[in-house]
Design a protein around this motif. Sequence first.
Motif, mmCIF file in Angstrom:
data_model
loop_
_atom_site.group_PDB
_atom_site.id
_atom_site.type_symbol
_atom_site.label_atom_id
_atom_site.label_comp_id
_atom_site.label_asym_id
_atom_site.label_seq_id
_atom_site.Cartn_x
_atom_site.Cartn_y
_atom_site.Cartn_z
ATOM 1 N N LEU A 1 44.145 1.490 18.198
ATOM 2 C CA LEU A 1 42.995 1.780 17.342
ATOM 3 C C LEU A 1 43.421 2.597 16.124
ATOM 4 O O LEU A 1 42.925 2.388 15.017
ATOM 5 C CB LEU A 1 41.917 2.526 18.151
ATOM 6 N N PHE B 1 44.977 0.226 13.679
ATOM 7 C CA PHE B 1 43.946 -0.502 12.933
ATOM 8 C C PHE B 1 43.386 0.369 11.818
ATOM 9 O O PHE B 1 43.180 -0.078 10.697
ATOM 10 C CB PHE B 1 42.831 -0.958 13.884
ATOM 11 N N ASP B 2 43.160 1.628 12.134
ATOM 12 C CA ASP B 2 42.612 2.551 11.150
ATOM 13 C C ASP B 2 43.572 2.759 9.980
ATOM 14 O O ASP B 2 43.161 2.939 8.841
ATOM 15 C CB ASP B 2 42.307 3.899 11.818
ATOM 16 N N SER C 1 44.399 -2.438 4.249
ATOM 17 C CA SER C 1 43.596 -3.576 3.809
ATOM 18 C C SER C 1 42.125 -3.211 3.679
ATOM 19 O O SER C 1 41.555 -2.569 4.554
ATOM 20 C CB SER C 1 43.728 -4.724 4.808
ATOM 21 N N LYS C 2 41.504 -3.651 2.590
ATOM 22 C CA LYS C 2 40.055 -3.447 2.426
ATOM 23 C C LYS C 2 39.290 -4.310 3.419
ATOM 24 O O LYS C 2 38.223 -3.926 3.902
ATOM 25 C CB LYS C 2 39.617 -3.835 1.016
ATOM 26 N N GLU C 3 39.813 -5.515 3.656
ATOM 27 C CA GLU C 3 39.150 -6.410 4.584
ATOM 28 C C GLU C 3 39.958 -6.492 5.866
ATOM 29 O O GLU C 3 41.044 -7.063 5.885
ATOM 30 C CB GLU C 3 38.961 -7.811 3.983
ATOM 31 N N LYS C 4 39.445 -5.892 6.896
ATOM 32 C CA LYS C 4 40.112 -5.956 8.193
ATOM 33 C C LYS C 4 39.054 -5.970 9.279
ATOM 34 O O LYS C 4 37.987 -5.364 9.131
ATOM 35 C CB LYS C 4 41.085 -4.780 8.383
ATOM 36 N N THR C 5 39.355 -6.680 10.322
ATOM 37 C CA THR C 5 38.443 -6.867 11.442
ATOM 38 C C THR C 5 39.199 -6.629 12.727
ATOM 39 O O THR C 5 40.338 -7.066 12.872
ATOM 40 C CB THR C 5 37.900 -8.309 11.442
ATOM 41 N N LEU C 6 38.549 -5.942 13.664
ATOM 42 C CA LEU C 6 39.131 -5.757 14.996
ATOM 43 C C LEU C 6 38.247 -6.486 15.992
ATOM 44 O O LEU C 6 37.033 -6.277 16.001
ATOM 45 C CB LEU C 6 39.189 -4.266 15.346
ATOM 46 N N HIS C 7 38.829 -7.341 16.795
ATOM 47 C CA HIS C 7 38.107 -8.000 17.887
ATOM 48 C C HIS C 7 38.716 -7.530 19.202
ATOM 49 O O HIS C 7 39.872 -7.841 19.504
ATOM 50 C CB HIS C 7 38.239 -9.525 17.780
ATOM 51 N N ALA C 8 37.948 -6.764 19.970
ATOM 52 C CA ALA C 8 38.416 -6.270 21.260
ATOM 53 C C ALA C 8 37.690 -7.003 22.369
ATOM 54 O O ALA C 8 36.459 -7.116 22.337
ATOM 55 C CB ALA C 8 38.164 -4.764 21.368
ATOM 56 N N ASN C 9 38.428 -7.506 23.318
ATOM 57 C CA ASN C 9 37.858 -8.230 24.443
ATOM 58 C C ASN C 9 38.439 -7.715 25.740
ATOM 59 O O ASN C 9 39.482 -7.049 25.753
ATOM 60 C CB ASN C 9 38.170 -9.726 24.330
ATOM 61 N N ARG D 1 39.068 -19.315 12.725
ATOM 62 C CA ARG D 1 38.117 -19.325 11.610
ATOM 63 C C ARG D 1 38.547 -18.354 10.520
ATOM 64 O O ARG D 1 38.328 -18.598 9.329
ATOM 65 C CB ARG D 1 36.703 -18.990 12.091
ATOM 66 N N ARG E 1 39.056 -19.303 6.570
ATOM 67 C CA ARG E 1 38.461 -18.579 5.432
ATOM 68 C C ARG E 1 39.510 -18.181 4.416
ATOM 69 O O ARG E 1 39.259 -18.179 3.214
ATOM 70 C CB ARG E 1 37.740 -17.307 5.915
ATOM 71 N N TRP F 1 33.449 -0.039 10.898
ATOM 72 C CA TRP F 1 34.518 0.941 11.104
ATOM 73 C C TRP F 1 34.424 2.107 10.130
ATOM 74 O O TRP F 1 34.728 3.239 10.473
ATOM 75 C CB TRP F 1 35.873 0.238 10.946
ATOM 76 N N LYS G 1 32.688 -8.101 27.731
ATOM 77 C CA LYS G 1 32.189 -7.384 26.563
ATOM 78 C C LYS G 1 33.206 -7.529 25.446
ATOM 79 O O LYS G 1 34.407 -7.595 25.688
ATOM 80 C CB LYS G 1 31.916 -5.908 26.872
ATOM 81 N N THR G 2 32.687 -7.600 24.238
ATOM 82 C CA THR G 2 33.497 -7.794 23.048
ATOM 83 C C THR G 2 33.069 -6.788 21.998
ATOM 84 O O THR G 2 31.880 -6.554 21.815
ATOM 85 C CB THR G 2 33.284 -9.222 22.489
ATOM 86 N N LEU G 3 34.043 -6.228 21.296
ATOM 87 C CA LEU G 3 33.760 -5.334 20.173
ATOM 88 C C LEU G 3 34.278 -5.994 18.908
ATOM 89 O O LEU G 3 35.437 -6.398 18.865
ATOM 90 C CB LEU G 3 34.462 -3.986 20.374
ATOM 91 N N HIS G 4 33.428 -6.123 17.920
ATOM 92 C CA HIS G 4 33.854 -6.616 16.613
ATOM 93 C C HIS G 4 33.669 -5.492 15.607
ATOM 94 O O HIS G 4 32.538 -5.084 15.321
ATOM 95 C CB HIS G 4 33.001 -7.824 16.180
ATOM 96 N N ALA G 5 34.780 -4.983 15.083
ATOM 97 C CA ALA G 5 34.727 -3.907 14.097
ATOM 98 C C ALA G 5 35.112 -4.460 12.738
ATOM 99 O O ALA G 5 36.127 -5.141 12.606
ATOM 100 C CB ALA G 5 35.681 -2.779 14.492
ATOM 101 N N ASN G 6 34.287 -4.173 11.737
ATOM 102 C CA ASN G 6 34.557 -4.638 10.380
ATOM 103 C C ASN G 6 34.409 -3.488 9.401
ATOM 104 O O ASN G 6 33.833 -2.457 9.727
ATOM 105 C CB ASN G 6 33.562 -5.744 9.991
ATOM 106 N N MET G 7 34.929 -3.681 8.220
ATOM 107 C CA MET G 7 34.737 -2.726 7.128
ATOM 108 C C MET G 7 33.481 -3.118 6.343
ATOM 109 O O MET G 7 32.982 -4.243 6.476
ATOM 110 C CB MET G 7 35.948 -2.737 6.204
#
Lengths: 261, 261
Positions: free
Chosen positions: A221, A224-225, A229-237, A254, A258, B210, B232-238
Amino acid sequence: MRLTFSTEHQRLDGDVLERPFTLALGDEEPPVPGILWTPAGTGSPTAPEPTAPAPLILLGHPPLGLDRMYPRLVERARQAAADGFAAAALELPGSGGRPPLPGADRARAELRRAVEAGEPVADETVDALVLPLVDRAVPELRAALDALLALPGIGGPVGYSGGVISIGVRLAAVEPRLAAAVLFAGSFVPRAIAEEARRVSVPLHVLLQWDDEGNDRRASLDLFDAFGSKEKTLHANMGGHTGVPPYAAEAAARFFVRHLR
Amino acid sequence: MRLTFSTEHQRLDGDVLERPFTLALGDEEPPVPGILWTPAGTGSPTAPEPTAPAPLILLGHPPLGLDRMYPRLVERARQAAADGFAAAALELPGSGGRPPLPGADRARAELRRAVEAGEPVADETVDALVLPLVDRAVPELRAALDALLALPGIGGPVGYSGGVISIGVRLAAVEPRLAAAVLFAGSFVPRAIAEEARRVSVPLHVLLQWDDEGNDRRASLDLFDAFGSKEKTLHANMGGHTGVPPYAAEAAARFFVRHLR
């Protein structure tokens, strides 16, 4: 020519062309094995006829050997091809038939011991396991890019996906042709690499298995922080280290659609 | 009949029927306003003729009043309808034209002061702001479910999406008809609610911005960790508190398609 295709190739379902190759690195080491997958319409073994050059995704993988990783790699390559992308994987330094990296076995054993004992893993252990791999792998991947992007039928943009996250971090920080990366947060990251993460600026999609018991989740985590990058995504499962749910892989696909089309 | 439709209704693009209603709670309070959206083929104002009853998504929203939230709610309702789901939103206690909740204004002002001063927000402040709202809202949502699920054209399964996360947490913990929830981690959560999260067992999709400066990110991650759900899933975005990227909303929509169809 630095990149030499094998005479063996095969067509997979959906008209995906799979071509093993070797990449000459120009030193005393034997050429490095790799595999290239290209979607239908971007060339054949005998007469490469580019229609529209396909974007390329470099498939990272854990250092367990291309042969052993093949089933998972070909599944990812199929997804890439279905989206119109070429994909390539390279044997990592120290893996497959390649000479082992110095100190790696000892460092891996120490990491395993510490994790199983529930002890923190020493920085020196992480550095010894990861830095020699990253130092060698990133220039090799960049050389592979030089050769692959010169092929008719393959163009930019370039994506990087998965494997040892530290390799992806450095590649994203130093390789200007890399347009977007999917990173799998499942391995220990040297502090020096976490610092390099601040220089990463391309769009990122980070996958984290929340209940991965062999991983340092807090460090993932924090990494990730740290990404710049301005555009970043975290997917936690959930699902443990290897239990990435299908819908998570689809979301990563996907992301590349994009950013690479 | 506890649920009374307004004489006003309108058809939105894509043949989505929008029907304002009021819900009588059976006490001295005026009936609570709400809006129901139903996809094409599940009934008309004059002759509700169910084909296949549509699953229902309860749309949570911040306590800013249904009228003010309408543009965002109708966008979410359109997505739900496109996926074959009905959607409904209810005015929250203390919002719109409803009497304010005791202590809420003072607690909200104190929270704002603490956040702006960079101070930690006291537990008592969070409790005073959130618990009275949750205590009243959850029974009202369950009563709304009773009435909505009795309508021809609307059936289960039921989903809950967004809004004040503490409402969603308790609803998911106590309402057996709730099959899946999309939760937005953007508001402070009382410790008591974080404990209730352990009892939640339905599939969850948690959205976190985030870089949401008004949110306690560590607490949001701890809440995600506390949920008892196996899936459960976590999606974190800016993008700050209100900058949820379009692809994040699409991923949440796909979650409901997986779990409500």
